[in-house]
Design a protein around this motif. Structure first.
Motif, PDB file in Angstrom:
ATOM      1  N   LEU A 151       0.820  -1.225   0.000  1.00 24.50           N
ATOM      2  CA  LEU A 151       0.000   0.000   0.000  1.00 24.50           C
ATOM      3  C   LEU A 151       0.851   1.270   0.000  1.00 24.50           C
ATOM      4  CD1 LEU A 151      -2.689  -1.120   2.618  1.00 24.50           C
ATOM      5  CD2 LEU A 151      -2.995  -0.898   0.138  1.00 24.50           C
ATOM      6  N   GLY A 152       2.148   1.099  -0.163  1.00 24.40           N
ATOM      7  CA  GLY A 152       3.026   2.279  -0.096  1.00 24.40           C
ATOM      8  C   GLY A 152       3.443   2.573   1.326  1.00 24.40           C
ATOM      9  N   GLU A 153       2.779   1.976   2.277  1.00 27.81           N
ATOM     10  CA  GLU A 153       3.187   2.014   3.682  1.00 27.81           C
ATOM     11  C   GLU A 153       2.919   0.624   4.246  1.00 27.81           C
ATOM     12  OE1 GLU A 153       0.262   4.099   6.457  1.00 27.81           O
ATOM     13  OE2 GLU A 153      -0.547   4.686   4.511  1.00 27.81           O
ATOM     14  N   ARG A 154       3.662   0.274   5.282  1.00 25.50           N
ATOM     15  CA  ARG A 154       3.557  -1.076   5.845  1.00 25.50           C
ATOM     16  C   ARG A 154       2.140  -1.356   6.343  1.00 25.50           C
ATOM     17  NH1 ARG A 154       6.389  -0.583  10.873  1.00 25.50           N
ATOM     18  NH2 ARG A 154       4.278  -0.273  11.609  1.00 25.50           N
ATOM     19  N   SER A 155       1.655  -2.553   6.086  1.00 23.65           N
ATOM     20  CA  SER A 155       0.311  -2.916   6.559  1.00 23.65           C
ATOM     21  C   SER A 155       0.237  -4.433   6.705  1.00 23.65           C
ATOM     22  CB  SER A 155      -0.764  -2.435   5.576  1.00 23.65           C
ATOM     23  OG  SER A 155      -0.774  -3.276   4.426  1.00 23.65           O
ATOM     24  N   ILE A 156      -0.871  -4.899   7.208  1.00 30.61           N
ATOM     25  CA  ILE A 156      -1.044  -6.354   7.389  1.00 30.61           C
ATOM     26  C   ILE A 156      -1.124  -7.072   6.028  1.00 30.61           C
ATOM     27  CG2 ILE A 156      -3.590  -6.346   7.548  1.00 30.61           C
ATOM     28  CD1 ILE A 156      -1.169  -8.388   9.791  1.00 30.61           C
ATOM     29  N   VAL A 157      -1.398  -6.339   4.977  1.00 28.34           N
ATOM     30  CA  VAL A 157      -1.423  -6.952   3.638  1.00 28.34           C
ATOM     31  C   VAL A 157      -0.047  -7.551   3.309  1.00 28.34           C
ATOM     32  CG1 VAL A 157      -1.763  -6.563   1.164  1.00 28.34           C
ATOM     33  CG2 VAL A 157      -3.215  -5.356   2.822  1.00 28.34           C
ATOM     34  N   ASP A 158       1.018  -6.880   3.742  1.00 29.84           N
ATOM     35  CA  ASP A 158       2.377  -7.377   3.447  1.00 29.84           C
ATOM     36  C   ASP A 158       2.638  -8.712   4.144  1.00 29.84           C
ATOM     37  OD1 ASP A 158       3.267  -4.965   1.948  1.00 29.84           O
ATOM     38  OD2 ASP A 158       2.845  -4.005   3.870  1.00 29.84           O
ATOM     39  N   VAL A 159       2.060  -8.880   5.315  1.00 28.63           N
ATOM     40  CA  VAL A 159       2.232 -10.139   6.044  1.00 28.63           C
ATOM     41  C   VAL A 159       1.470 -11.257   5.330  1.00 28.63           C
ATOM     42  CG1 VAL A 159       1.949 -11.309   8.267  1.00 28.63           C
ATOM     43  CG2 VAL A 159       2.454  -8.853   8.195  1.00 28.63           C
ATOM     44  N   TYR A 160       0.306 -10.942   4.822  1.00 30.33           N
ATOM     45  CA  TYR A 160      -0.499 -11.930   4.072  1.00 30.33           C
ATOM     46  C   TYR A 160       0.251 -12.344   2.788  1.00 30.33           C
ATOM     47  CZ  TYR A 160      -5.281 -13.896   3.435  1.00 30.33           C
ATOM     48  OH  TYR A 160      -6.388 -14.701   3.332  1.00 30.33           O
ATOM     49  N   LEU A 161       0.864 -11.367   2.122  1.00 25.47           N
ATOM     50  CA  LEU A 161       1.662 -11.657   0.919  1.00 25.47           C
ATOM     51  C   LEU A 161       2.827 -12.573   1.258  1.00 25.47           C
ATOM     52  CD1 LEU A 161       2.314  -8.299  -0.981  1.00 25.47           C
ATOM     53  CD2 LEU A 161       1.074 -10.313  -1.839  1.00 25.47           C
ATOM     54  N   TYR A 162       3.513 -12.230   2.350  1.00 26.25           N
ATOM     55  CA  TYR A 162       4.652 -13.044   2.816  1.00 26.25           C
ATOM     56  C   TYR A 162       4.203 -14.482   3.018  1.00 26.25           C
ATOM     57  CZ  TYR A 162       6.958 -15.449   6.651  1.00 26.25           C
ATOM     58  OH  TYR A 162       7.500 -16.427   7.434  1.00 26.25           O
ATOM     59  N   TRP A 163       3.050 -14.650   3.664  1.00 31.50           N
ATOM     60  CA  TRP A 163       2.559 -16.008   3.946  1.00 31.50           C
ATOM     61  C   TRP A 163       2.307 -16.761   2.625  1.00 31.50           C
ATOM     62  CZ3 TRP A 163      -2.106 -18.139   2.411  1.00 31.50           C
ATOM     63  CH2 TRP A 163      -2.268 -19.472   2.801  1.00 31.50           C
ATOM     64  N   ALA A 164       1.582 -16.126   1.708  1.00 30.03           N
ATOM     65  CA  ALA A 164       1.212 -16.800   0.451  1.00 30.03           C
ATOM     66  C   ALA A 164       2.466 -17.178  -0.343  1.00 30.03           C
ATOM     67  CB  ALA A 164       0.298 -15.901  -0.372  1.00 30.03           C
ATOM     68  N   PHE A 165       3.408 -16.259  -0.410  1.00 31.33           N
ATOM     69  CA  PHE A 165       4.644 -16.516  -1.164  1.00 31.33           C
ATOM     70  C   PHE A 165       5.438 -17.653  -0.506  1.00 31.33           C
ATOM     71  CE2 PHE A 165       9.050 -15.246  -2.448  1.00 31.33           C
ATOM     72  CZ  PHE A 165       8.882 -15.471  -3.808  1.00 31.33           C
ATOM     73  N   GLY A 166       5.494 -17.663   0.809  1.00 29.52           N
ATOM     74  CA  GLY A 166       6.231 -18.693   1.550  1.00 29.52           C
ATOM     75  C   GLY A 166       5.653 -20.075   1.308  1.00 29.52           C
ATOM     76  N   VAL A 167       4.323 -20.177   1.294  1.00 32.18           N
ATOM     77  CA  VAL A 167       3.696 -21.487   1.060  1.00 32.18           C
ATOM     78  C   VAL A 167       4.059 -21.986  -0.342  1.00 32.18           C
ATOM     79  CG1 VAL A 167       1.492 -22.703   0.765  1.00 32.18           C
ATOM     80  CG2 VAL A 167       1.792 -21.118   2.673  1.00 32.18           C
ATOM     81  N   ALA A 168       3.980 -21.083  -1.320  1.00 30.48           N
ATOM     82  CA  ALA A 168       4.296 -21.473  -2.699  1.00 30.48           C
ATOM     83  C   ALA A 168       5.762 -21.916  -2.788  1.00 30.48           C
ATOM     84  CB  ALA A 168       4.026 -20.308  -3.648  1.00 30.48           C
ATOM     85  N   ARG A 169       6.636 -21.123  -2.203  1.00 26.05           N
ATOM     86  CA  ARG A 169       8.078 -21.424  -2.267  1.00 26.05           C
ATOM     87  C   ARG A 169       8.385 -22.770  -1.588  1.00 26.05           C
ATOM     88  NH1 ARG A 169      12.168 -16.968  -0.102  1.00 26.05           N
ATOM     89  NH2 ARG A 169      10.839 -17.244   1.691  1.00 26.05           N
ATOM     90  N   ASN A 170       7.792 -22.991  -0.419  1.00 25.20           N
ATOM     91  CA  ASN A 170       8.046 -24.259   0.287  1.00 25.20           C
ATOM     92  C   ASN A 170       7.513 -25.460  -0.483  1.00 25.20           C
ATOM     93  OD1 ASN A 170       9.251 -22.891   2.335  1.00 25.20           O
ATOM     94  ND2 ASN A 170       7.445 -22.850   3.674  1.00 25.20           N
ATOM     95  N   ALA A 171       6.559 -25.190  -1.388  1.00 21.85           N
ATOM     96  CA  ALA A 171       5.997 -26.294  -2.187  1.00 21.85           C
ATOM     97  C   ALA A 171       6.689 -26.419  -3.541  1.00 21.85           C
ATOM     98  CB  ALA A 171       4.496 -26.088  -2.363  1.00 21.85           C
TER      99      ALA A 171
END
Ligand code: GSH
Length: 211
Positions: A151-171
Protein backbone atom coordinates in the motif's frame (compact mmCIF):
# COMPACT_ATOMS: atom_id res chain seq x y z
CA UNK A 1 -11.54 -13.41 21.91
CA UNK A 2 -10.34 -16.81 20.77
CA UNK A 3 -8.39 -17.41 17.58
CA UNK A 4 -8.36 -20.89 16.03
CA UNK A 5 -5.08 -21.42 14.30
CA UNK A 6 -2.77 -23.97 12.69
CA UNK A 7 0.94 -23.10 12.48
CA UNK A 8 1.89 -22.49 8.85
CA UNK A 9 -1.71 -21.79 7.79
CA UNK A 10 -3.05 -18.40 6.74
CA UNK A 11 -4.32 -17.97 10.30
CA UNK A 12 -0.77 -16.92 11.14
CA UNK A 13 -1.53 -13.54 9.57
CA UNK A 14 -4.35 -13.10 12.11
CA UNK A 15 -1.94 -14.10 14.91
CA UNK A 16 0.42 -11.34 13.73
CA UNK A 17 -2.45 -8.84 13.65
CA UNK A 18 -3.59 -9.71 17.18
CA UNK A 19 -0.04 -9.49 18.48
CA UNK A 20 0.58 -6.16 16.72
CA UNK A 21 -2.69 -4.81 18.10
CA UNK A 22 -1.75 -5.91 21.62
CA UNK A 23 -5.17 -7.48 22.14
CA UNK A 24 -5.93 -10.07 24.77
CA UNK A 25 -6.81 -13.35 23.12
CA UNK A 26 -6.71 -17.05 23.61
CA UNK A 27 -5.09 -19.21 20.93
CA UNK A 28 -6.57 -22.61 20.17
CA UNK A 29 -4.75 -24.96 17.84
CA UNK A 30 -6.59 -26.95 15.21
CA UNK A 31 -4.33 -29.62 13.74
CA UNK A 32 -5.47 -29.67 10.12
CA UNK A 33 -2.99 -32.45 9.30
CA UNK A 34 -4.83 -34.61 11.85
CA UNK A 35 -8.28 -33.66 10.54
CA UNK A 36 -9.37 -31.72 13.62
CA UNK A 37 -11.04 -29.12 11.37
CA UNK A 38 -13.60 -31.77 10.41
CA UNK A 39 -14.57 -32.74 13.94
CA UNK A 40 -18.21 -31.93 14.77
CA UNK A 41 -17.27 -29.60 17.64
CA UNK A 42 -15.21 -27.44 15.27
CA UNK A 43 -17.72 -27.62 12.41
CA UNK A 44 -20.27 -26.20 14.84
CA UNK A 45 -18.16 -23.04 14.84
CA UNK A 46 -16.65 -23.08 11.37
CA UNK A 47 -19.19 -24.42 8.87
CA UNK A 48 -16.48 -25.14 6.29
CA UNK A 49 -13.90 -26.41 8.78
CA UNK A 50 -11.30 -23.74 8.09
CA UNK A 51 -8.83 -21.67 10.04
CA UNK A 52 -8.65 -18.84 10.91
CA UNK A 53 -11.77 -18.44 12.96
CA UNK A 54 -12.14 -15.69 15.54
CA UNK A 55 -14.64 -16.18 18.32
CA UNK A 56 -15.83 -12.79 19.53
CA UNK A 57 -18.08 -12.89 22.61
CA UNK A 58 -18.89 -16.47 21.64
CA UNK A 59 -19.88 -15.56 18.07
CA UNK A 60 -17.66 -16.87 15.25
CA UNK A 61 -16.16 -14.68 12.56
CA UNK A 62 -14.62 -16.53 9.62
CA UNK A 63 -12.63 -15.46 6.53
CA UNK A 64 -9.18 -14.06 7.08
CA UNK A 65 -9.92 -10.77 5.28
CA UNK A 66 -12.88 -10.12 7.60
CA UNK A 67 -10.91 -11.08 10.71
CA UNK A 68 -7.98 -8.83 9.74
CA UNK A 69 -10.31 -5.94 8.93
CA UNK A 70 -11.99 -6.38 12.31
CA UNK A 71 -8.70 -6.41 14.25
CA UNK A 72 -7.42 -3.39 12.27
CA UNK A 73 -10.58 -1.46 13.15
CA UNK A 74 -10.33 -2.35 16.86
CA UNK A 75 -6.83 -0.84 17.15
CA UNK A 76 -6.28 1.73 14.36
CA UNK A 77 -3.15 2.91 16.17
CA UNK A 78 -1.48 -0.46 15.49
CA UNK A 79 -1.10 0.52 11.82
CA UNK A 80 -2.46 -2.72 10.36
CA UNK A 81 -4.37 -0.63 7.84
CA UNK A 82 -3.20 2.73 6.43
CA UNK A 83 -3.50 5.74 8.70
CA UNK A 84 -5.62 7.42 6.02
CA UNK A 85 -9.18 6.27 6.76
CA UNK A 86 -10.62 7.81 3.57
CA UNK A 87 -12.87 5.41 1.63
CA UNK A 88 -10.32 5.04 -1.19
CA UNK A 89 -7.43 4.15 1.16
CA UNK A 90 -9.65 1.69 3.05
CA UNK A 91 -10.76 0.13 -0.24
CA UNK A 92 -7.11 -0.36 -1.32
CA UNK A 93 -6.41 -2.20 1.95
CA UNK A 94 -9.45 -4.45 1.52
CA UNK A 95 -8.36 -4.97 -2.10
CA UNK A 96 -4.93 -6.17 -0.92
CA UNK A 97 -6.47 -8.67 1.51
CA UNK A 98 -8.86 -9.81 -1.18
CA UNK A 99 -5.97 -10.30 -3.62
CA UNK A 100 -4.19 -12.52 -1.07
CA UNK A 101 -7.27 -14.49 0.00
CA UNK A 102 -9.20 -14.60 -3.26
CA UNK A 103 -6.49 -14.68 -5.94
CA UNK A 104 -3.27 -16.01 -4.39
CA UNK A 105 -4.69 -18.51 -1.90
CA UNK A 106 -6.50 -20.71 -4.48
CA UNK A 107 -3.42 -20.68 -6.72
CA UNK A 108 -1.02 -21.70 -3.98
CA UNK A 109 -3.44 -24.44 -2.95
CA UNK A 110 -2.95 -25.80 -6.46
CA UNK A 111 0.82 -25.83 -5.90
CA UNK A 112 0.89 -27.16 -2.34
CA UNK A 113 -2.16 -29.46 -2.39
CA UNK A 114 -3.04 -30.21 -6.02
CA UNK A 115 -4.48 -33.60 -5.01
CA UNK A 116 -7.41 -31.76 -3.42
CA UNK A 117 -8.33 -30.22 -6.76
CA UNK A 118 -8.35 -33.17 -9.13
CA UNK A 119 -9.13 -36.87 -9.41
CA UNK A 120 -6.74 -37.02 -12.33
CA UNK A 121 -3.53 -35.30 -13.28
CA UNK A 122 -2.07 -34.03 -9.99
CA UNK A 123 1.23 -32.89 -11.48
CA UNK A 124 -0.67 -31.15 -14.28
CA UNK A 125 -2.63 -29.11 -11.72
CA UNK A 126 0.58 -28.28 -9.88
CA UNK A 127 2.42 -27.09 -12.96
CA UNK A 128 -0.58 -25.08 -14.23
CA UNK A 129 -0.88 -23.48 -10.78
CA UNK A 130 2.81 -22.56 -10.88
CA UNK A 131 2.23 -20.82 -14.22
CA UNK A 132 -0.70 -18.86 -12.77
CA UNK A 133 1.39 -18.03 -9.71
CA UNK A 134 4.12 -16.47 -11.87
CA UNK A 135 1.64 -13.91 -13.16
CA UNK A 136 0.11 -13.05 -9.77
CA UNK A 137 3.36 -13.05 -7.78
CA UNK A 138 4.99 -11.13 -10.64
CA UNK A 139 2.38 -8.42 -10.21
CA UNK A 140 2.85 -8.39 -6.42
CA UNK A 141 6.63 -8.26 -6.79
CA UNK A 142 6.52 -5.32 -9.20
CA UNK A 143 4.10 -3.50 -6.94
CA UNK A 144 6.38 -3.99 -3.90
CA UNK A 145 9.43 -2.91 -5.91
CA UNK A 146 7.64 0.26 -7.02
CA UNK A 147 5.91 1.22 -3.78
CA UNK A 148 8.09 -0.34 -1.06
CA UNK A 149 5.05 -1.95 0.56
CA UNK A 150 1.82 -3.18 -1.02
CA UNK A 151 0.00 0.00 0.00
CA UNK A 152 3.03 2.28 -0.10
CA UNK A 153 3.19 2.01 3.68
CA UNK A 154 3.56 -1.08 5.85
CA UNK A 155 0.31 -2.92 6.56
CA UNK A 156 -1.04 -6.35 7.39
CA UNK A 157 -1.42 -6.95 3.64
CA UNK A 158 2.38 -7.38 3.45
CA UNK A 159 2.23 -10.14 6.04
CA UNK A 160 -0.50 -11.93 4.07
CA UNK A 161 1.66 -11.66 0.92
CA UNK A 162 4.65 -13.04 2.82
CA UNK A 163 2.56 -16.01 3.95
CA UNK A 164 1.21 -16.80 0.45
CA UNK A 165 4.64 -16.52 -1.16
CA UNK A 166 6.23 -18.69 1.55
CA UNK A 167 3.70 -21.49 1.06
CA UNK A 168 4.30 -21.47 -2.70
CA UNK A 169 8.08 -21.42 -2.27
CA UNK A 170 8.05 -24.26 0.29
CA UNK A 171 6.00 -26.29 -2.19
CA UNK A 172 8.61 -25.93 -4.91
CA UNK A 173 7.68 -22.66 -6.65
CA UNK A 174 10.83 -20.97 -7.96
CA UNK A 175 11.16 -17.81 -5.87
CA UNK A 176 14.30 -16.48 -7.53
CA UNK A 177 12.67 -14.08 -10.05
CA UNK A 178 10.78 -12.28 -7.24
CA UNK A 179 13.41 -10.32 -5.34
CA UNK A 180 11.01 -7.92 -3.61
CA UNK A 181 8.91 -10.80 -2.29
CA UNK A 182 12.02 -12.71 -1.19
CA UNK A 183 13.17 -9.61 0.71
CA UNK A 184 9.85 -9.25 2.51
CA UNK A 185 10.59 -11.68 5.35
CA UNK A 186 13.65 -9.80 6.62
CA UNK A 187 11.90 -6.45 6.23
CA UNK A 188 8.89 -7.67 8.19
CA UNK A 189 11.14 -9.12 10.89
CA UNK A 190 12.77 -5.72 11.24
CA UNK A 191 9.74 -3.48 10.91
CA UNK A 192 6.39 -5.21 11.41
CA UNK A 193 5.02 -5.28 14.96
CA UNK A 194 3.74 -8.73 15.89
CA UNK A 195 5.68 -10.50 13.15
CA UNK A 196 8.50 -11.90 15.29
CA UNK A 197 5.95 -12.89 17.95
CA UNK A 198 3.94 -14.75 15.31
CA UNK A 199 7.03 -16.69 14.15
CA UNK A 200 7.74 -17.59 17.76
CA UNK A 201 4.13 -18.67 18.41
CA UNK A 202 4.21 -20.84 15.28
CA UNK A 203 7.46 -22.51 16.39
CA UNK A 204 5.98 -23.28 19.81
CA UNK A 205 2.71 -24.49 18.28
CA UNK A 206 4.60 -26.84 15.95
CA UNK A 207 6.47 -28.28 18.91
CA UNK A 208 3.21 -28.68 20.84
CA UNK A 209 1.60 -30.52 17.93
CA UNK A 210 4.74 -32.58 17.33
CA UNK A 211 5.33 -31.26 13.79
N1 GSH B 1 -11.25 -18.23 2.47
C1 GSH B 1 -10.72 -18.68 3.73
C2 GSH B 1 -9.76 -19.81 3.46
C3 GSH B 1 -9.25 -20.43 4.74
C4 GSH B 1 -8.48 -21.71 4.47
O1 GSH B 1 -8.55 -22.30 3.39
N2 GSH B 1 -7.72 -22.11 5.47
C5 GSH B 1 -6.97 -23.35 5.37
C6 GSH B 1 -5.61 -23.19 6.02
S1 GSH B 1 -4.59 -22.01 5.18
C7 GSH B 1 -7.71 -24.45 6.08
O2 GSH B 1 -8.32 -24.23 7.10
N3 GSH B 1 -7.66 -25.65 5.52
C8 GSH B 1 -8.27 -26.80 6.12
C9 GSH B 1 -9.11 -27.55 5.15
O3 GSH B 1 -9.44 -27.00 4.09
O4 GSH B 1 -9.45 -28.69 5.47
C10 GSH B 1 -10.06 -17.53 4.47
O5 GSH B 1 -9.51 -16.65 3.77
O6 GSH B 1 -10.07 -17.49 5.70
Amino acid sequence: MTLYHFPGACSGVAVCALEAAGLDYELKLIDITAGQQSEPSYLALSALGKVPLLLIDGVPLSENAAILTYIAALRPEAGLFPADSAPRARAEAVGGLSFCGGTLHPIIRGIANPQRLTDGDIEGVRSRSKELAKKSFGYADRRLAERGWWLGERSIVDVYLYWAFGVARNAGFDASPFAALVALEDRLKAEMPGFAAMLDINARARAELGH
